[in-house]
Write an enzyme that holds these catalytic residues in place. Structure first.
Site, mmCIF file in Angstrom:
data_model
loop_
_atom_site.group_PDB
_atom_site.id
_atom_site.type_symbol
_atom_site.label_atom_id
_atom_site.label_comp_id
_atom_site.label_asym_id
_atom_site.label_seq_id
_atom_site.Cartn_x
_atom_site.Cartn_y
_atom_site.Cartn_z
ATOM 1 N N ARG A 70 17.436 45.246 35.912
ATOM 2 C CA ARG A 70 18.419 44.121 36.637
ATOM 3 C C ARG A 70 19.574 43.891 36.166
ATOM 4 O O ARG A 70 20.265 42.887 36.092
ATOM 5 C CB ARG A 70 17.473 42.967 36.118
ATOM 6 C CG ARG A 70 16.189 42.345 37.224
ATOM 7 C CD ARG A 70 15.867 41.128 36.738
ATOM 8 N NE ARG A 70 14.116 41.349 37.937
ATOM 9 C CZ ARG A 70 12.723 41.387 37.967
ATOM 10 N NH1 ARG A 70 12.825 41.765 36.222
ATOM 11 N NH2 ARG A 70 12.063 41.348 38.521
ATOM 12 N N LYS A 84 46.256 46.122 39.172
ATOM 13 C CA LYS A 84 44.620 45.587 39.521
ATOM 14 C C LYS A 84 44.160 44.541 38.869
ATOM 15 O O LYS A 84 43.546 43.622 39.580
ATOM 16 C CB LYS A 84 44.371 46.883 39.808
ATOM 17 C CG LYS A 84 42.933 46.557 40.307
ATOM 18 C CD LYS A 84 42.163 47.657 41.051
ATOM 19 C CE LYS A 84 39.977 46.847 41.837
ATOM 20 N NZ LYS A 84 39.472 48.212 42.524
ATOM 21 N N ARG A 121 42.951 39.201 46.377
ATOM 22 C CA ARG A 121 42.089 40.163 46.047
ATOM 23 C C ARG A 121 42.842 41.076 46.972
ATOM 24 O O ARG A 121 42.448 42.647 47.050
ATOM 25 C CB ARG A 121 40.659 40.685 45.674
ATOM 26 C CG ARG A 121 40.213 42.071 45.116
ATOM 27 C CD ARG A 121 39.609 41.901 43.899
ATOM 28 N NE ARG A 121 38.511 43.434 44.046
ATOM 29 C CZ ARG A 121 38.494 43.962 43.939
ATOM 30 N NH1 ARG A 121 37.250 42.963 42.452
ATOM 31 N NH2 ARG A 121 37.152 44.630 42.777
HETATM 32 N N1 GLY Z 1 40.029 48.976 46.029
HETATM 33 C C1 GLY Z 1 40.201 47.334 45.981
HETATM 34 C C2 GLY Z 1 39.049 46.285 45.150
HETATM 35 O O1 GLY Z 1 38.816 47.405 44.557
HETATM 36 O O2 GLY Z 1 39.106 45.969 45.327
#
Ligand code: GLY
Length: 364
Positions: free
Chosen positions: A121, A227, A241
């Site tokens: 889990r 990112k 995203r």
């Molecule tokens: N590769 C796109 C993301 O991680 O959202």
């Protein structure tokens, strides 16, 4: 030359350590999270090149690597691969409070992340990505998955790593095509959300690709910072995203049409897909021909394909590519979602793009 980027997700926050020679520092970086023996999952391309160095770095800190070496290649990212890996991990005796190391490219990272998320889990894992694509994209953000015949990445979990260690020196052993495939995702960050970074890539991208460690570290770190900021705001992709999918609606369809073969690598498909997305943006009156052209010229200058005509082998029709897009998991209620742009660095989500505009861009 080294950089640290934090992914701010509350109690699940973690650092990405970027720079040359970081494999040698992996023991020290993992020591706070691990004790004794830990499974290190890699593949048969990476193992002969880099595994000994990682084992030695861990040994210096009293950590013993228990290697699990998978066959390299996308076919490992399957239910059969997941079963085999899960059972191999269980055989190492890894406990719920233990730590699993994913040491490889996107396939290893995606599969190990999923196995770690399911095993008992949920067991913690770390990412030590060895491809440019994994360093700037797949190792960051917690998406894990396997493929099924119905499509790629359709079975998966969000399971964030405890730490990411990106050694930019390792990229020197990558085949040129693989390196360029990752570079398409780097360019994506500029084209999507940062025109200054795009300009920096025009100046410095070739230097980074030639192995200049300072340029590489800066490039990987900037991509990860972009990112990380997006993931921190929208971990589960309920909005922003999705902008990271610039070039991917077209790209996935082109990959599917090429049968996911090495006729077309993921990043190559994304490069072509981004140019198509900018051409579609131009057609719909959002951005200028000059922006689409500047993007195309930069991708071409480093050696990436930028047009469907550049894909070797049989060419799919516009209708066939459109049909693949409809099967993509990002299609909602029949309407195709595209990431379009109002210029370089100004991407936005468009959910109402007429089929005719898409087919006309594809037919050109
Ligand atoms: N590769 C796109 C993301 O991680 O959202």
């Amino acid at each position: 030359m080294s950089e640290t980027v934090n992914v701010a997700l509350g109690a699940r926050s973690y650092d990405i350590h970027i720079g040359p020679g970081f494999i040698q520092r992996a023991g020290a970086l993992l020591a706070p999270f691990a004790r004794g023996a830990l499974p290190v999952v890699t593949d048969d391309n990476i193992a002969p090149l880099h595994l000994e160095r990682l084992k030695e770095a861990l040994r210096k800190e009293g950590l013993e690597a228990k290697p699990i070496i998978l066959p390299a290649g996308e076919s490992t990212k399957s239910f059969a691969g997941l079963e085999a890996l899960s059972r191999a991990l269980l055989a190492t005796g890894v406990e719920r409070g233990g730590l699993i190391v994913a040491f490889g490219g996107g396939v290893v990272g995606d599969l190990v992340g999923l196995a770690a998320g399911l095993l008992k889990r949920g067991i913690d894992f770390v990412q030590i990505p060895t491809t440019l694509l994994a360093q700037v994209d797949s190792s960051v953000g917690g998406k894990t998955a396997i493929d099924v015949p119905e499509g790629k990445n359709l079975i998966g979990l969000f399971h964030q790593p405890r730490i990411v260690i990106a050694d930019t020196e390792v990229l020197s052993t990558l085949p040129k095509r693989e390196l360029l495939s990752g570079y398409a995702e780097v360019t994506k960050y500029g084209a999507m959300g940062d025109a200054d970074f795009f300009g920096w890539l025009e100046e410095n991208g070739a230097k980074a690709l030639a192995g200049d460690q300072a340029a590489l570290s800066q490039m990987v770190a900037h991509s990860c910072r972009m990112k990380a900021a997006i993931v921190a705001r929208d971990e589960r992709e309920s909005g922003e995203r999705a902008l990271l999918n610039l070039g991917h609606t077209f790209g996935h369809a082109l990959e599917a049409a090429a049968g996911y073969s090495d006729r077309l690598l993921h990043g190559e498909a994304v490069a072509i897909g981004m140019v198509l997305a900018f051409q579609l943006s131009e057609r719909l009156g959002y951005s200028s021909a000059a922006d689409a052209d500047r993007l195309r010229r930069h991708l071409e200058s480093v050696g990436l394909p930028t047009a469907i005509a550049g894909i070797p082998g049989a060419r799919a029709s516009a209708e066939a590519i459109l049909a693949h897009m409809r099967h993509d998991k990002k299609a909602h209620e029949g309407a195709l979602t595209f990431v379009l742009a109002k210029g370089l660095g100004q991407a936005f989500l468009a959910r109402d793009v007429p089929d005719e505009a898409v087919t006309s861009v594809l037919s050109e």
